[in-house]
Enzyme design. Structure first.
Site, PDB file in Angstrom:
ATOM      1  CE1 TYR A   1       7.509   0.311  -3.345  1.00  0.00           C
ATOM      2  CE2 TYR A   1       5.760   1.903  -3.002  1.00  0.00           C
ATOM      3  CZ  TYR A   1       6.785   1.125  -2.503  1.00  0.00           C
ATOM      4  OH  TYR A   1       7.076   1.150  -1.174  1.00  0.00           O
TER       5      TYR A   1
ATOM      6  CD  GLU B   1      -2.537  -1.293   2.568  1.00  0.00           C
ATOM      7  OE1 GLU B   1      -2.033  -0.770   3.567  1.00  0.00           O
ATOM      8  OE2 GLU B   1      -3.424  -2.156   2.626  1.00  0.00           O
TER       9      GLU B   1
END
Ligand SMILES: CC(C)(COP(=O)(O)OP(=O)(O)OC[C@H]1O[C@@H](n2cnc3c(N)ncnc32)[C@H](O)[C@@H]1OP(=O)(O)O)[C@@H](O)C(=O)NCCC(=O)NCCS
Length: 165
Positions: free
Chosen positions: A132, A120
């Site tokens: 990411y 998350e």
């Protein structure tokens, strides 16, 4: 020859990856506090590092990579991993250590039989989202008003996934 190569690496402060142990808990807690406004205590980190389903990797410099520049921790269950936290010390950011850690960690998780990795991230966290995206994590869900920010506002959590293998 090997000795001069080692000292060249030490001088350049190129980090090496190594597994974390419970002895790293104070340094990991300090790095975590440097990266997040809500810190984890040394005892909480120690408990995580003692858990056999928690995998940790550190990036460090100095002899045996003793001095940590960053770390990542995941919990593994039933072929899935959740990245619990990743942080790089403020002074060492933007030098590729986050990528080095994630790539090493994905290898570590794949070896442990993990097929899917989840995490998350606050949608406002641009450096983490860039990291990411670079490592091929894709959005699979959102949790609105999930994070409490220091200014009292609430941030949306993006749920990201990366398949391994
Ligand atoms: C997120 C974090 C771990 C990244 O570590 P890092 O070592 O600085 O990352 P890297 O230097 O490996 O950079 C990785 C990618 O992100 C990009 N990036 C890094 N910092 C950035 C910034 N401030 N803004 C935009 N992109 C950024 C880099 O350009 C790089 O992409 P590239 O290879 O395509 O150039 C670090 O910023 C950190 O510790 N932040 C605080 C804790 C945190 O937010 N953790 C994530 C919680 S989900």
């Amino acid at each position: 020859m090997l000795g001069s190569l080692r000292s060249w690496f030490r001088r350049r402060r190129i980090p090496a990856l190594r597994a974390l142990t419970q002895a790293d808990a104070p340094a990991v807690a300090a790095l975590h506090a440097d990266g997040f406004h809500r810190g984890w205590s040394v005892a909480e980190i120690e408990a995580l590092l003692a858990d056999r389903v928690v995998f940790g990797l550190g990036a460090g410099h100095g002899r045996f990579a003793t001095v940590l520049d960053g770390f990542v921790l995941s919990r593994v269950a039933a072929g899935e991993a959740e990245i619990l936290t990743i942080a790089v010390s403020r002074r060492a950011r933007g030098q590729g250590i986050g990528r080095l850690l994630i790539e090493g960690h994905l290898g570590q998780l794949a070896t442990a039989g993990v097929r899917d990795v989840f995490l998350e991230v606050d949608e406002a966290n641009a450096p983490a989202r860039a990291l990411y995206a670079r490592e091929a994590f894709a959005e699979v869900g959102r949790r609105k008003a999930y994070y409490a920010r220091p200014d009292g506002s609430r941030g949306t959590a993006l749920i990201l996934r990366r398949a391994l293998g």
